[in-house]
Each structure stands twice: as C-alpha cells, then as structure tokens.
Design an enzyme around this catalytic site. Structure first.
Site, PDB file in Angstrom:
ATOM      1  N   ASN A  13      12.534  -7.102 -18.731  1.00  0.00           N
ATOM      2  CA  ASN A  13      11.691  -7.142 -19.926  1.00  0.00           C
ATOM      3  C   ASN A  13      11.118  -5.742 -20.068  1.00  0.00           C
ATOM      4  O   ASN A  13      10.228  -5.352 -19.311  1.00  0.00           O
ATOM      5  CB  ASN A  13      10.574  -8.178 -19.749  1.00  0.00           C
ATOM      6  CG  ASN A  13       9.562  -8.121 -20.897  1.00  0.00           C
ATOM      7  OD1 ASN A  13       9.784  -7.440 -21.890  1.00  0.00           O
ATOM      8  ND2 ASN A  13       8.458  -8.841 -20.740  1.00  0.00           N
ATOM      9  N   TRP A  14      11.672  -5.013 -21.016  1.00  0.00           N
ATOM     10  CA  TRP A  14      11.270  -3.604 -21.164  1.00  0.00           C
ATOM     11  C   TRP A  14       9.896  -3.441 -21.794  1.00  0.00           C
ATOM     12  O   TRP A  14       9.340  -2.357 -21.801  1.00  0.00           O
ATOM     13  CB  TRP A  14      12.316  -2.857 -22.001  1.00  0.00           C
ATOM     14  CG  TRP A  14      13.637  -2.648 -21.309  1.00  0.00           C
ATOM     15  CD1 TRP A  14      14.077  -3.225 -20.145  1.00  0.00           C
ATOM     16  CD2 TRP A  14      14.700  -1.784 -21.748  1.00  0.00           C
ATOM     17  NE1 TRP A  14      15.353  -2.787 -19.844  1.00  0.00           N
ATOM     18  CE2 TRP A  14      15.748  -1.906 -20.807  1.00  0.00           C
ATOM     19  CE3 TRP A  14      14.872  -0.942 -22.840  1.00  0.00           C
ATOM     20  CZ2 TRP A  14      16.953  -1.192 -20.926  1.00  0.00           C
ATOM     21  CZ3 TRP A  14      16.065  -0.234 -22.968  1.00  0.00           C
ATOM     22  CH2 TRP A  14      17.097  -0.358 -22.007  1.00  0.00           C
ATOM     23  N   HIS A 101       5.708 -14.972 -23.692  1.00  0.00           N
ATOM     24  CA  HIS A 101       5.259 -14.093 -22.605  1.00  0.00           C
ATOM     25  C   HIS A 101       3.728 -14.039 -22.593  1.00  0.00           C
ATOM     26  O   HIS A 101       3.088 -14.081 -23.646  1.00  0.00           O
ATOM     27  CB  HIS A 101       5.835 -12.685 -22.790  1.00  0.00           C
ATOM     28  CG  HIS A 101       5.627 -11.827 -21.587  1.00  0.00           C
ATOM     29  ND1 HIS A 101       4.440 -11.174 -21.355  1.00  0.00           N
ATOM     30  CD2 HIS A 101       6.427 -11.568 -20.535  1.00  0.00           C
ATOM     31  CE1 HIS A 101       4.536 -10.525 -20.201  1.00  0.00           C
ATOM     32  NE2 HIS A 101       5.729 -10.753 -19.679  1.00  0.00           N
ATOM     33  N   GLU A 103       1.718 -11.731 -22.279  1.00  0.00           N
ATOM     34  CA  GLU A 103       1.118 -10.645 -23.072  1.00  0.00           C
ATOM     35  C   GLU A 103       1.033 -11.042 -24.547  1.00  0.00           C
ATOM     36  O   GLU A 103       0.108 -10.629 -25.250  1.00  0.00           O
ATOM     37  CB  GLU A 103       1.906  -9.340 -22.867  1.00  0.00           C
ATOM     38  CG  GLU A 103       1.600  -8.742 -21.490  1.00  0.00           C
ATOM     39  CD  GLU A 103       2.744  -7.971 -20.869  1.00  0.00           C
ATOM     40  OE1 GLU A 103       3.675  -7.571 -21.590  1.00  0.00           O
ATOM     41  OE2 GLU A 103       2.713  -7.771 -19.637  1.00  0.00           O
ATOM     42  N   GLU A 173       5.700 -16.846 -14.568  1.00  0.00           N
ATOM     43  CA  GLU A 173       5.062 -15.545 -14.410  1.00  0.00           C
ATOM     44  C   GLU A 173       3.552 -15.730 -14.247  1.00  0.00           C
ATOM     45  O   GLU A 173       2.830 -15.852 -15.250  1.00  0.00           O
ATOM     46  CB  GLU A 173       5.325 -14.674 -15.641  1.00  0.00           C
ATOM     47  CG  GLU A 173       6.786 -14.362 -15.858  1.00  0.00           C
ATOM     48  CD  GLU A 173       6.988 -13.023 -16.563  1.00  0.00           C
ATOM     49  OE1 GLU A 173       7.841 -12.267 -16.093  1.00  0.00           O
ATOM     50  OE2 GLU A 173       6.293 -12.725 -17.536  1.00  0.00           O
ATOM     51  N   GLY A 240       9.587  -6.508 -15.155  1.00  0.00           N
ATOM     52  CA  GLY A 240       8.989  -5.554 -16.071  1.00  0.00           C
ATOM     53  C   GLY A 240       9.203  -4.128 -15.585  1.00  0.00           C
ATOM     54  O   GLY A 240      10.258  -3.526 -15.802  1.00  0.00           O
ATOM     55  N   GLY A 241       8.217  -3.596 -14.898  1.00  0.00           N
ATOM     56  CA  GLY A 241       8.224  -2.199 -14.472  1.00  0.00           C
ATOM     57  C   GLY A 241       9.507  -1.751 -13.787  1.00  0.00           C
ATOM     58  O   GLY A 241      10.075  -0.692 -14.111  1.00  0.00           O
TER      59      GLY A 241
HETATM   60  P1  13P Z   1       6.067  -6.506 -13.949  1.00  0.00           P
HETATM   61  O1  13P Z   1       7.391  -6.690 -13.251  1.00  0.00           O
HETATM   62  O2  13P Z   1       5.851  -5.107 -14.449  1.00  0.00           O
HETATM   63  O3  13P Z   1       4.935  -7.051 -13.154  1.00  0.00           O
HETATM   64  O4  13P Z   1       6.155  -7.405 -15.286  1.00  0.00           O
HETATM   65  C1  13P Z   1       6.577  -8.721 -15.162  1.00  0.00           C
HETATM   66  C2  13P Z   1       6.753  -9.251 -16.525  1.00  0.00           C
HETATM   67  O5  13P Z   1       5.813  -9.458 -17.260  1.00  0.00           O
HETATM   68  C3  13P Z   1       8.122  -9.543 -16.963  1.00  0.00           C
HETATM   69  O6  13P Z   1       8.126 -10.273 -18.148  1.00  0.00           O
END
Ligand code: 13P
Length: 258
Positions: A13-14, A101, A103, A173, A240-241
């Site tokens: 997930n960019w 998600h 966020e 998550e 993510g990261g």
């Molecule tokens: P991180 O791997 O940066 O913690 O992010 C996880 C994420 O939200 C993937 O959707």
C-alpha cells in the site's frame, strides 16, 4: 499461511507516495530484484495512488505484479467532485482495490456503512477487494478487540454473498501498529486473524472461512515477515513503508514463498 487451502498474498500500500515516474522506477526495481527467483508461492500486488495507475500498469504488464488502487467511490458516476469510481479503475487496468483502510476511517470520515457501500460497488465492477479492519490502541487496552473486529467485519460485509467472498481479501491492521514501527507480535496477529476467520465461518460457513485470505498489516518488514507469515491464519501482508523499498518488499515476497 495455509497454502493448501488458500492463496498467500503480499500487497504493498503505497499510500500518498511516488509520482508516476517514481512508480515506474520502483516497479522496475522490484522486478529486477526478483529476476530469476521463483515467486509463484504468493500473489503480489502494488496498490498505488490514482495518478500512478497508468504508469504502474504499464511497468508491471506481463509480470507477476498486479496493480491495485487505494480506494474507490460507491457510485457508478455522478456529482462527486474529486472521487473515482470502480468502473474507472477497471478501465485503467486495475484488478484490486483497498477499501476501509484505517487512514480513510481516521482522516476522511469513512464509516463501516460507507465501507460496505464501497465494497459492493467494487465487487460489482469486477474488482477484487482488500478490506481493512483493525482496532485502535484504546480499544485493545479496553479488551474489546474481538468485538470491534467482529463488528467491523460483519457491517463491512453486509449483503455480500458467499460467492462474492471469493473476491474478498481481509487485511487485519491494528491501528496502533501502522507506521509506528510497533508490530503486533506474531501471536497477536494470529489470534485476531483466527478470530476474523471464525467470524467469517458464522457468516458464510467453514468452507468460505477457510478459503479466505486474511493478511496482517502494520509495520511488517523484511525482518519480521517470516515469523508473522509462519502463523496458520496469517495468509499474507499489507505493507506500507517497507513496500516503498524494492529490497525490503522483495525480502517479504521471498519470506512468503516458504
Ligand atoms: P506500515 O507498514 O507503514 O506500518 O503501514 C501498514 C499499512 O497501513 C498498510 O496498509
């Protein structure tokens, strides 16, 4: 993972990162890093910002990487300034979409009901959905993780049929583990992923529950991936990261080959 009964899936997930030119470069780097390697042990997806889709689809064409988006609207078209429909994504060569998600829930007013509407629209358009659920730190500390996760799963999947579940991946998550460097322990991830599977069994029966891919997401990286993926009910990762670095993402893909 239990590859005898369900697919392992590693998805990046960019988020709001990378221009189209950078997307082309990153996908090229991931492909180069995996050249000559057997990556058939898992499906690999890159979920990219809308403006990167065209570049990402072209860069990944004919390769093992499939392209996803990070959200879509619930309506087919209309007066929704700034939004993108599921049909538009399909027309651009997108196969997957992340819905719900944390966020989106945290910063953009997404609720379980709007998540459910988006899931339905995405499936109707022919997309495969990565549906995200997860508890907040306060909810975990209050001891209500299981209730929150079951409630999200049930509302988000309202009116989704057993047949449609073949096109749904669930990503667990925990919100407190996203972007914080604080990973859930493998046992914590396993416990909640197993709980999601048990919830699916009550909704759709054992066969559908066993066949559904359930990913873990939240600070998954090259170092901890193997341990997390070693758990029976953790069928992959939403990353993510670490998905923004070809070497790290490739190491996670390798960890999923076991
Ligand atoms: P991180 O791997 O940066 O913690 O992010 C996880 C994420 O939200 C993937 O959707």
């Amino acid at each position: 993972m239990n590859k005898a009964v369900r697919k392992a899936i590693i998805a990046g997930n960019w988020k709001m990162n990378k221009t189209p030119a950078e997307a082309t470069q990153l996908i090229g780097e991931i492909l180069a890093a995996n050249e000559g390697k057997d990556v058939s042990g898992c499906e690999v997806i890159a979920c990219v910002p809308y403006v990167d889709i065209d570049a990402a689809v072209k860069a990944a064409a004919g390769s093992f990487i499939k392209i996803g988006a990070e959200n879509c609207h619930w309506a087919k078209s209309g007066a929704f300034t700034g939004e993108i429909s599921a049909d538009m994504l399909v027309a651009c060569g997108v196969e997957y979409v992340i819905i719900g998600h944390s966020e989106r829930r945290q910063y953009f007013g997404e609720t379980d009901l709007t998540v459910n509407q988006r899931v339905k629209a995405a499936l109707e358009a022919g997309l495969k959905v990565i549906l995200c659920v997860g508890e907040l730190l306060e909810q975990r500390e209050q001891g209500i993780t299981a209730e929150i996760i079951a409630m999200q799963t049930k509302i988000d999947l309202l009116d989704i049929t057993a047949e449609q579940m073949a096109n749904i991946i669930i990503a667990y998550e925990p919100v407190w583990a996203i972007g914080t460097g604080k990973t859930a322990t493998a046992d914590q991830a396993e416990e909640v992923c197993a709980h999601i599977r048990a919830t699916l069994a009550t909704l759709y029966g054992e066969a559908v529950a066993e066949a559904t891919t359930i990913q873990y997401g939240g600070s998954m990286n090259a170092k901890n991936a193997a341990e997390l993926l070693g758990k029976t009910n953790v069928d992959g990762g939403l990353i993510g990261g670490a998905a923004l670095k070809a070497a790290d993402f490739s190491a996670i893909i390798s960890a999923a080959q076991a």
